[in-house]
Design a protein around this motif. Structure first.
Motif, short mmCIF file in Angstrom:
data_model
loop_
_atom_site.label_atom_id
_atom_site.label_comp_id
_atom_site.label_asym_id
_atom_site.label_seq_id
_atom_site.Cartn_x
_atom_site.Cartn_y
_atom_site.Cartn_z
N PHE A 81 20.43 41.47 45.23
CA PHE A 81 20.41 41.29 43.79
C PHE A 81 20.86 42.55 43.05
N ARG A 82 20.64 43.70 43.64
CA ARG A 82 21.19 44.93 43.05
C ARG A 82 22.70 44.93 43.14
N ARG A 83 23.22 44.44 44.24
CA ARG A 83 24.67 44.34 44.38
C ARG A 83 25.23 43.34 43.38
N ARG A 84 24.50 42.28 43.12
CA ARG A 84 24.92 41.29 42.13
C ARG A 84 24.96 41.91 40.74
N ALA A 85 24.03 42.80 40.44
CA ALA A 85 24.01 43.46 39.14
C ALA A 85 25.24 44.35 38.95
N ALA A 86 25.84 44.81 40.03
CA ALA A 86 27.04 45.66 39.93
C ALA A 86 28.25 44.87 39.44
N ILE A 87 28.20 43.56 39.55
CA ILE A 87 29.31 42.73 39.09
C ILE A 87 29.46 42.81 37.58
N GLU A 88 28.37 42.99 36.87
CA GLU A 88 28.44 43.07 35.41
C GLU A 88 29.31 44.24 34.95
N SER A 89 29.24 45.36 35.66
CA SER A 89 30.09 46.49 35.28
C SER A 89 31.56 46.22 35.60
N ILE A 90 31.83 45.45 36.66
CA ILE A 90 33.21 45.07 36.98
C ILE A 90 33.77 44.19 35.87
N ILE A 91 32.96 43.28 35.37
CA ILE A 91 33.40 42.42 34.26
C ILE A 91 33.68 43.27 33.03
N GLY A 92 32.86 44.27 32.78
CA GLY A 92 33.11 45.17 31.65
C GLY A 92 34.41 45.93 31.81
N HIS A 93 34.71 46.40 33.04
CA HIS A 93 35.97 47.09 33.28
C HIS A 93 37.16 46.15 33.10
N LEU A 94 37.02 44.91 33.52
CA LEU A 94 38.10 43.95 33.31
C LEU A 94 38.36 43.76 31.82
N LYS A 95 37.31 43.71 31.04
CA LYS A 95 37.48 43.50 29.60
C LYS A 95 38.11 44.70 28.92
N HIS A 96 37.66 45.88 29.24
CA HIS A 96 38.11 47.06 28.51
C HIS A 96 39.34 47.73 29.11
N ASP A 97 39.38 47.87 30.44
CA ASP A 97 40.49 48.57 31.07
C ASP A 97 41.70 47.69 31.30
N HIS A 98 41.50 46.37 31.42
CA HIS A 98 42.59 45.48 31.76
C HIS A 98 42.85 44.44 30.67
N ARG A 99 42.48 44.74 29.47
CA ARG A 99 42.83 44.00 28.26
C ARG A 99 42.40 42.54 28.26
N MET A 100 41.17 42.29 28.63
CA MET A 100 40.68 40.92 28.53
C MET A 100 39.85 40.69 27.27
N LEU A 101 39.71 41.71 26.44
CA LEU A 101 38.96 41.51 25.20
C LEU A 101 39.72 40.61 24.24
N CYS A 102 41.01 40.79 24.15
CA CYS A 102 41.83 40.00 23.24
C CYS A 102 43.00 39.42 24.02
N ASN A 103 43.14 38.11 23.95
CA ASN A 103 44.20 37.44 24.68
C ASN A 103 45.33 37.11 23.70
N TYR A 104 46.52 37.56 24.00
CA TYR A 104 47.66 37.32 23.13
C TYR A 104 48.50 36.13 23.59
N ILE A 105 48.12 35.48 24.67
CA ILE A 105 48.83 34.32 25.17
C ILE A 105 48.02 33.09 24.76
N MET A 106 48.68 32.14 24.10
CA MET A 106 47.96 31.04 23.48
C MET A 106 47.64 29.91 24.47
N GLY A 107 46.50 29.30 24.28
CA GLY A 107 46.13 28.10 25.01
C GLY A 107 45.34 28.37 26.28
N GLN A 108 44.98 27.26 26.93
CA GLN A 108 44.19 27.35 28.15
C GLN A 108 45.00 27.97 29.28
N ILE A 109 46.30 27.67 29.33
CA ILE A 109 47.15 28.28 30.35
C ILE A 109 47.27 29.78 30.12
N GLY A 110 47.35 30.19 28.87
CA GLY A 110 47.38 31.61 28.55
C GLY A 110 46.12 32.32 28.96
#
Length: 154
Positions: A81-110
């Motif tokens: 469960f501690r290892r599972r908690a580490a996934i939350e930081s990976i999700i944060g890095h995906l959002k901030h470092d890899h531009r998942m906060l704002c999606n510029y491609i429209m629609g579900q496919i985007g």
């Protein structure tokens, strides 16, 4: 995400904001098709509400200690469960470092393309850092002169 390597092996985008139970079978089938084998165990957080077993995959969530377990079982569960908690930081890095906060491609496919590209970028970044580490370690041993250890006398 795998337990040891930290590589993202599956990511599925869903329309809206569904909770974990209806989305987990789709994620498990995607990971099955990518890895070629079914997962034996999935660790989820306490927000998961649903079946405890999907096919051969058992789903574990942290419990409040209702059952009596041995000390080794408690330790193993705590580590999972501690290892599972580490996934939350990976999700944060995906959002901030890899531009998942704002999606510029429209629609579900985007949304799916944006998620896929962010996961690929994360895995490539991890791979490049591993190669850099191995490169420095290899050439550090080759280029370093033979240094004899100094014996200290006290």
């Amino acid at each position: 995400m795998t337990r040891e390597s930290g590589i993202i092996v599956g990511a599925v985008s869903f329309q809206g904001n569904p909770y974990d139970a209806p989305s987990l079978p789709a994620v498990l089938s995607q990971v099955d098709s990518i890895l070629g084998q079914r997962l034996n165990m999935v660790t989820s957080d306490r927000g998961y509400r649903g079946k405890r077993k999907i096919g051969v995959t058992s789903i574990e969530i942290p419990e409040s200690g209702k059952r009596t377990k041995t000390a080794s079982d408690k330790r193993q569960a705590r580590d999972r469960f501690r290892r599972r908690a580490a996934i939350e930081s990976i999700i944060g890095h995906l959002k901030h470092d890899h531009r998942m906060l704002c999606n510029y491609i429209m629609g579900q496919i985007g949304d799916a393309v944006n998620l896929f590209m962010a996961c690929v970028a994360f895995n490539i970044r991890k791979f490049v850092w591993t190669l850099c580490f191995l490169y420095l370690k290899f050439f550090g041993h080759i280029l370093r002169p033979n240094v004899q250890p100094v014996q200290a006398y006290a």
